[in-house]
Each structure stands twice: as structure tokens, then as C-alpha cells.
Write a protein that holds these residues in place. Sequence first.
Motif, PDB file in Angstrom:
ATOM      1  N   LEU A 368       3.302  10.605  -9.801  1.00  0.00           N
ATOM      2  CA  LEU A 368       2.472   9.456 -10.137  1.00  0.00           C
ATOM      3  C   LEU A 368       1.041   9.769  -9.701  1.00  0.00           C
ATOM      4  CD1 LEU A 368       2.129   6.510 -11.109  1.00  0.00           C
ATOM      5  CD2 LEU A 368       2.620   5.792  -8.754  1.00  0.00           C
ATOM      6  N   ASP A 369       0.146   9.991 -10.674  1.00  0.00           N
ATOM      7  CA  ASP A 369      -1.236  10.316 -10.363  1.00  0.00           C
ATOM      8  C   ASP A 369      -1.987   9.078  -9.874  1.00  0.00           C
ATOM      9  OD1 ASP A 369      -0.936  12.974 -11.061  1.00  0.00           O
ATOM     10  OD2 ASP A 369      -1.465  12.625 -13.165  1.00  0.00           O
ATOM     11  N   LEU A 370      -2.820   9.299  -8.866  1.00  0.00           N
ATOM     12  CA  LEU A 370      -3.637   8.225  -8.311  1.00  0.00           C
ATOM     13  C   LEU A 370      -5.113   8.561  -8.484  1.00  0.00           C
ATOM     14  CD1 LEU A 370      -1.728   7.693  -4.923  1.00  0.00           C
ATOM     15  CD2 LEU A 370      -1.441   6.387  -7.034  1.00  0.00           C
ATOM     16  N   THR A 371      -5.943   7.538  -8.490  1.00  0.00           N
ATOM     17  CA  THR A 371      -7.379   7.758  -8.559  1.00  0.00           C
ATOM     18  C   THR A 371      -7.937   7.993  -7.158  1.00  0.00           C
ATOM     19  OG1 THR A 371      -7.886   5.408  -8.311  1.00  0.00           O
ATOM     20  CG2 THR A 371      -7.495   6.228 -10.558  1.00  0.00           C
ATOM     21  N   VAL A 372      -9.194   8.480  -7.128  1.00  0.00           N
ATOM     22  CA  VAL A 372      -9.843   8.695  -5.838  1.00  0.00           C
ATOM     23  C   VAL A 372      -9.951   7.384  -5.069  1.00  0.00           C
ATOM     24  CG1 VAL A 372     -11.960   9.466  -4.710  1.00  0.00           C
ATOM     25  CG2 VAL A 372     -11.153  10.640  -6.757  1.00  0.00           C
ATOM     26  N   TRP A 373     -10.285   6.314  -5.773  1.00  0.00           N
ATOM     27  CA  TRP A 373     -10.435   5.008  -5.133  1.00  0.00           C
ATOM     28  C   TRP A 373      -9.113   4.532  -4.536  1.00  0.00           C
ATOM     29  CZ3 TRP A 373     -13.684   2.155  -2.841  1.00  0.00           C
ATOM     30  CH2 TRP A 373     -13.470   0.788  -2.663  1.00  0.00           C
ATOM     31  N   GLU A 374      -8.004   4.730  -5.262  1.00  0.00           N
ATOM     32  CA  GLU A 374      -6.693   4.321  -4.748  1.00  0.00           C
ATOM     33  C   GLU A 374      -6.322   5.123  -3.504  1.00  0.00           C
ATOM     34  OE1 GLU A 374      -4.144   2.821  -8.618  1.00  0.00           O
ATOM     35  OE2 GLU A 374      -4.510   4.973  -8.372  1.00  0.00           O
ATOM     36  N   VAL A 375      -6.650   6.404  -3.493  1.00  0.00           N
ATOM     37  CA  VAL A 375      -6.357   7.237  -2.330  1.00  0.00           C
ATOM     38  C   VAL A 375      -7.178   6.788  -1.124  1.00  0.00           C
ATOM     39  CG1 VAL A 375      -6.570   9.568  -1.366  1.00  0.00           C
ATOM     40  CG2 VAL A 375      -5.625   9.244  -3.663  1.00  0.00           C
ATOM     41  N   LEU A 376      -8.474   6.557  -1.337  1.00  0.00           N
ATOM     42  CA  LEU A 376      -9.333   6.127  -0.230  1.00  0.00           C
ATOM     43  C   LEU A 376      -8.916   4.765   0.311  1.00  0.00           C
ATOM     44  CD1 LEU A 376     -12.823   7.261  -1.570  1.00  0.00           C
ATOM     45  CD2 LEU A 376     -11.408   8.372   0.164  1.00  0.00           C
ATOM     46  N   GLN A 377      -8.521   3.857  -0.593  1.00  0.00           N
ATOM     47  CA  GLN A 377      -8.040   2.554  -0.134  1.00  0.00           C
ATOM     48  C   GLN A 377      -6.767   2.690   0.701  1.00  0.00           C
ATOM     49  OE1 GLN A 377      -7.822   0.222  -3.860  1.00  0.00           O
ATOM     50  NE2 GLN A 377      -9.319  -1.173  -2.945  1.00  0.00           N
ATOM     51  N   ALA A 378      -5.843   3.545   0.236  1.00  0.00           N
ATOM     52  CA  ALA A 378      -4.599   3.745   0.974  1.00  0.00           C
ATOM     53  C   ALA A 378      -4.870   4.339   2.353  1.00  0.00           C
ATOM     54  CB  ALA A 378      -3.664   4.648   0.181  1.00  0.00           C
ATOM     55  N   LEU A 379      -5.827   5.276   2.440  1.00  0.00           N
ATOM     56  CA  LEU A 379      -6.142   5.907   3.720  1.00  0.00           C
ATOM     57  C   LEU A 379      -6.786   4.933   4.703  1.00  0.00           C
ATOM     58  CD1 LEU A 379      -7.512   9.382   2.525  1.00  0.00           C
ATOM     59  CD2 LEU A 379      -5.291   8.904   3.562  1.00  0.00           C
ATOM     60  N   THR A 380      -7.463   3.929   4.189  1.00  0.00           N
ATOM     61  CA  THR A 380      -8.116   2.934   5.059  1.00  0.00           C
ATOM     62  C   THR A 380      -7.261   1.697   5.285  1.00  0.00           C
ATOM     63  OG1 THR A 380      -9.262   2.060   3.104  1.00  0.00           O
ATOM     64  CG2 THR A 380     -10.428   3.692   4.446  1.00  0.00           C
ATOM     65  N   GLY A 381      -6.008   1.706   4.763  1.00  0.00           N
ATOM     66  CA  GLY A 381      -5.090   0.605   5.008  1.00  0.00           C
ATOM     67  C   GLY A 381      -5.105  -0.484   3.978  1.00  0.00           C
ATOM     68  N   GLY A 382      -5.815  -0.308   2.896  1.00  0.00           N
ATOM     69  CA  GLY A 382      -5.859  -1.328   1.856  1.00  0.00           C
ATOM     70  C   GLY A 382      -5.213  -0.846   0.577  1.00  0.00           C
ATOM     71  N   GLY A 383      -5.457  -1.597  -0.521  1.00  0.00           N
ATOM     72  CA  GLY A 383      -4.957  -1.189  -1.809  1.00  0.00           C
ATOM     73  C   GLY A 383      -3.527  -1.602  -2.074  1.00  0.00           C
ATOM     74  N   ASP A 384      -2.989  -1.074  -3.171  1.00  0.00           N
ATOM     75  CA  ASP A 384      -1.642  -1.394  -3.623  1.00  0.00           C
ATOM     76  C   ASP A 384      -0.605  -0.859  -2.627  1.00  0.00           C
ATOM     77  OD1 ASP A 384       0.207  -2.288  -5.872  1.00  0.00           O
ATOM     78  OD2 ASP A 384       0.772  -0.181  -5.663  1.00  0.00           O
ATOM     79  N   GLU A 385       0.479  -1.638  -2.417  1.00  0.00           N
ATOM     80  CA  GLU A 385       1.507  -1.232  -1.451  1.00  0.00           C
ATOM     81  C   GLU A 385       2.216   0.050  -1.875  1.00  0.00           C
ATOM     82  OE1 GLU A 385       2.396  -2.271   1.544  1.00  0.00           O
ATOM     83  OE2 GLU A 385       0.676  -3.621   1.493  1.00  0.00           O
ATOM     84  N   MET A 386       2.497   0.182  -3.174  1.00  0.00           N
ATOM     85  CA  MET A 386       3.180   1.390  -3.651  1.00  0.00           C
ATOM     86  C   MET A 386       2.298   2.624  -3.429  1.00  0.00           C
ATOM     87  SD  MET A 386       4.661   2.351  -7.443  1.00  0.00           S
ATOM     88  CE  MET A 386       6.003   1.169  -7.302  1.00  0.00           C
ATOM     89  N   ALA A 387       1.018   2.505  -3.793  1.00  0.00           N
ATOM     90  CA  ALA A 387       0.100   3.626  -3.591  1.00  0.00           C
ATOM     91  C   ALA A 387      -0.017   3.961  -2.111  1.00  0.00           C
ATOM     92  CB  ALA A 387      -1.261   3.295  -4.174  1.00  0.00           C
ATOM     93  N   LYS A 388      -0.056   2.937  -1.271  1.00  0.00           N
ATOM     94  CA  LYS A 388      -0.157   3.162   0.168  1.00  0.00           C
ATOM     95  C   LYS A 388       1.077   3.892   0.695  1.00  0.00           C
ATOM     96  CE  LYS A 388      -1.495  -0.377   2.507  1.00  0.00           C
ATOM     97  NZ  LYS A 388      -1.468  -1.645   3.292  1.00  0.00           N
ATOM     98  N   GLN A 389       2.250   3.494   0.218  1.00  0.00           N
ATOM     99  CA  GLN A 389       3.479   4.154   0.672  1.00  0.00           C
ATOM    100  C   GLN A 389       3.531   5.608   0.209  1.00  0.00           C
ATOM    101  OE1 GLN A 389       7.110   2.421  -0.799  1.00  0.00           O
ATOM    102  NE2 GLN A 389       8.348   3.344   0.819  1.00  0.00           N
TER     103      GLN A 389
END
Length: 666
Positions: A368-389
Amino acid sequence: MLVAGLIALAVIVFVSLTQGLAHVSVRSVIEALLSPQPDVTEHQLIRGMRLPRTVMGLLAGAALAIAGALMQSVTRNPLASETTLGVNAGAYLVVVVGTIFWPAILHQYSLLFAVAGGAGAAAAVYVMGGGRKSTPVRITLSGMIVTLVCGAITSALQMLNEQSTQGIFLWGSGSLVQNDWDGVQFTWLWVIGGIAAVLLSVRHLDLLAFSEDTARSLGQKIIVIRAFAMGVAILLACVTVSVVGPIGFIGLMAPHIVRLTGLTRHGWLIPISAVWGAVILVGADTIARAFIASYGELPAGAITAIIGAPWLIWLALRTAHRADSASAGASAVRLSGGSGFIPYKVWVVFLTALLVAVWIFNLMSGALDLTVWEVLQALTGGGDEMAKQIVLDFRLPRLLTAGLAGMALAISGTLLQSSVRNPLADPQVVGVTSGAGFGAMLLMLVVPGAAAGWIPVGAVIGGVAAAAVVYASAWRRGLSPTVLVLVGIAVSAAGSAFINLFVIRAKLTLAPALAWLAGSTYGRSWSEVWLLLPLLLVLAPIAWWMGRRVDLLSFSDESSTGLGLSVRRTRLATGLIAVLLASVAAACVGSIGFIGLLAPHASRMLAGTNHRRSMLLSALLGGVLLATADWLGRTVLEPKEIPSGLVAALMGAPYLFLLMMRSRTK
């Protein structure tokens, strides 16, 4: 020697016929040989399976011993053999290629496939080693590189074609198993013909001991003699590979056993080496079969490697005694400095940015490809739960494990290369990687229910033990760079042989076994990260602090001592740090080579030979290289994964070839 060899051979042949899963009495063996009865099961077992296996051992042992004797005479290198020249690995690679892509043609022309691979590997080693100007260390290192590259490609092909190659793992370790006389019928004519051709040419072969000018003055075409001898040697080695798989060290041990008695004339050297080669191989197979009831079928090639490793260590010590250690080590491959066109700080900024970019791109890519923004959000504790996991639970720990392990291996390689004054030294060369794999697998076998957290402990103990053997062997030679490299290669071969035995003993399926042996970052979690990170935070600053002392090791031992450096103590300290880093990295990601070769040499090209500067750039490059290898292994053949160790080997092979070719002219 001839009489003693024949007596020993007769005894071992007889003993070998009594060994196996089914108990056969001595009386039954004698009756089966002298007056076989077709209705007696034991007689049929001996004559139909055990006797062909033993005869195959006689032929293969003799062929490999003669091949080694000829290679040593042609190259004037006491370390030359079908193993050190990469002939076995090349022949095995091409046979595996034929098994996968052209099985019908391989069945009819297996020898042609093996000869093509063996000759190609030997030619590559000869050219990389410097041709006629080669030295024993250069030839051995070139053979090691060719063997590693061929082994990496072979493992990758086996993993990607598991169904069609499942049955050749045991054969790939060198097995004399014969179910009928077909193998013997195919082999005997080639072996006997090769022996006859060599014996008819012994007078010409004796001239190889003279210089080219002397031989020419006697009216001999020395180039033709060398080509003939090497051609016969490769043919004999490849005949055995095509039938029984790659069996190493026979061609190294048997000729030296004969030469130790003072026999150097080929009229005696060839037949007596053949007898003792047969003794060693049949004896190794007999030892393997003695444990068949307890451990199952063991490959004879693994036993010969375990026996041959101490022999190579002894030869390394003997070779170093004859030559000046400093000049021998320096002559292997010279360290290269940087060009200085681009400032060091620019390289630091560029490689740091590249490391960040590669790591972020790695986190973005997958099923499942993610965008740069989704990756940065996941690294900072935000964003979609699936992307974060996906990022925090799966991709990030795997990425950090790969990146930190790459850094550890790169720093380890930098220390080792400076210590032994050879840019082809790395944790794999000095036996640390195979020792760590041996320790980890031994723990898994001895304590099957051990927690996963104990596996790294076994790996570290194994890596340190392997390094201890290497450094203890070289201690009396002043930790000579030549001895360190050669003894390390021997220890690495023995460790790999034990690992193969453990894989077969544990009855692992092909893919998991090869993934472990090749090095993989698949399924790595935060536990590996918390093991690698503290180690790097403690040992990397110490390695950097030792920069001035390590820089002095680039001079000869006499010069370094004259400048007030304790050479032995410094080599020991740098080696200990390198071993700890490599052992923990191997515990976390398996047996990954080439990172410790590529990153340090590339960093020296960029920053020069200053240890502190090259170590920092090397660490950054190591993190980039292994993370890139991990990404390529995940995505190139998705959903299948290629172990990152194999990808790293394939990435590094062209560069190492160019390095050897470039250094041969310096």
C-alpha cells in the motif's frame, strides 16, 4: 607415500562400505564383494548403492586433488585450488541456471554447463588477481569475491525458483549420494582420461617451476603448457561438480600432503596426490555416514570444509613465515584516497540528505503506497490510523533495523580494512559473519524453545569466538594483515559448512534456510532496533576517537612502531569494536556481506584516508545501501521478496570487480 596412501585407501574403502543407515556386518561386505548373491538384500544394498558411492568418492577425490596440484603449479600459488579460484562456485551457478531454465538440455550436457561456469569463474579470478603478476593473497581474495558473487546469484535463483531447485540443496553442499552406477559411468572416463593426459605431459609440467625465460631457452612454449594444465584442471573439477556438487579443500590439502615429503616432480606428485585426494574424500564421506542414524544424511563437502579450514590456517601461517608480512599485506590491494574536488562538508550534507530521502521513500513504498504527507503525519503521531499502524508497527522498525545494521557493518568494515591495510577486508572475510550465524543457529538447535531475545546472544558469542580464532592464529605473526585475511577466509568457510550442516539437521525448508544464510530484514521489529541503537551510540564514538591511531596503521608496522604506536594493541582494539558491531548486526539481519566492503572504500574515494572523515561517510553510505537493498528486495518482484543480503551482493559485485581491475595496475 604411494604405498601408505594405497593401504589407507583400502582400509577406508572397506570401512565406508559398512557405514550407513542399515547395519551391515563385515562378513556381509566381504561376501558381497567376493561372491555376491542376487537374492541377498544386503549384497544388493552394498553393490547397488554403497559401492557406487564409494567409487564415486575415489574418482571425485582423485580428480579434485589433481586439479588442485595443476592449479598450484600453473599459478605458482600454494593457496590455489578449485575452491580458492572460484571454480566450484562458478560451475555450481551455471548448473543451477540450467536446472531452472533448461533442465532437459542440462540432463544431456551437464558437463558443458559446469565447465562453462568453472572456466568463466577461474578466468575472472585470474584477471582480477593480476594475471601473471598475481600474489597468493590477491588470488585468494579475488576467488573469495567471485565465490561470494556466484553464491549470491545462486541463492537468489534458488529462492525465486524453490520448486524446481528444492532437491539440490544437499547436492549443492557436496554430496556423494549415488542410487546407481550412472554417475560413475559418466565420470570415470573423463577422470581416467584427464589423469592419463597429465601423466603423459609430466616432463613439460615440471618446467612450470622455472621462469618463462628459462623455459623458452629450453625450447618450450610455456603459455601452451599453462593453458593445457589449467584446462585439464578445470575440466576435472567441473566433472566432479556436475555429478556430486561443489566439494572444496580436497585440491588444497592433498597436493600439500605430498609436497611436504619433498616430492615436487609431477611424475610422482600427480598419482600420489590422486591417491591421497581419494583417501580424504572417501574418509570425509565415511565420517558423514557414521552419524547418519542420529543426524540424517550429511554432505561430504561440509565435512571436507571443516577438515580443510585448519589446513588453510596452517598454510596461511606458513606462507606468512616465508614472506614479509607488511609487504605481503600491502601488495594485496592498495588503499585509495579521495580526489578532493568536492569539500568534505558538502559530502556530509549530501549523504545525510540522501539518507533521509531514501528512508522516507522506503516508508512510502510497499503493498500500500503512501504519500510523503501521510508518512510525516504518521511519524508525528497524527493522520489515518491504518497509515500510522503500517508505518510505525511494520515499515519503520524494519527500515531502522536495515539502516542501523548497514551503519554498523560499514563502520566495522572501515575498522577492519584500516587494521589489515586491505580494502577487501570486511566482517565476512575475517569470519565474523559466518561465526555469528553459526552461534545463532547452534543456539536454536540446542535450545529449540529459547526466546527470540537469546538468538542475538548466540550470534555475538559465535562472532566473537570466530574472531578470537582468527586473531589468536595471527598473534604470533604480529597480527600480520596477510595472516588475518587468509585465516579469516578459512574460519568463514568452516562456519559456513557448519551452518549448512545445521540447516540440514534442522530440516529447514529451502526458502527460510537461504533467507537466513543470505541475510534478510523481513519481519524485523522494534526489538532489533533497541539492540542495535545503544551499541552504535556507544561504539561509534569510540571508533571515531581512535582515528589518529587507526590512521597510523596505514603505514608499515615498523614505521607505525617508530612513531610510538602499539601496533598489536591498536589492531586488537579496532578488531574488537569491529567484531562486536558486525556480530550484533548479523544477529539482527543475518549474514549480509558487501556492505562492509563497499561503503568504506567508497567513503575513502570521497574523503581520503583520514579515518574519522571516512568513518562518518561510510556510516551514512551503509545506512543508504542496506535501506536501498531492503527496498529493492521488497518491491522488484512483489509480492515475492529477495533477501536484502542478496540484493546488496548483486549491487556490489560490479563495483568490486572494477576495484580489483583498477588496483592490479597500481
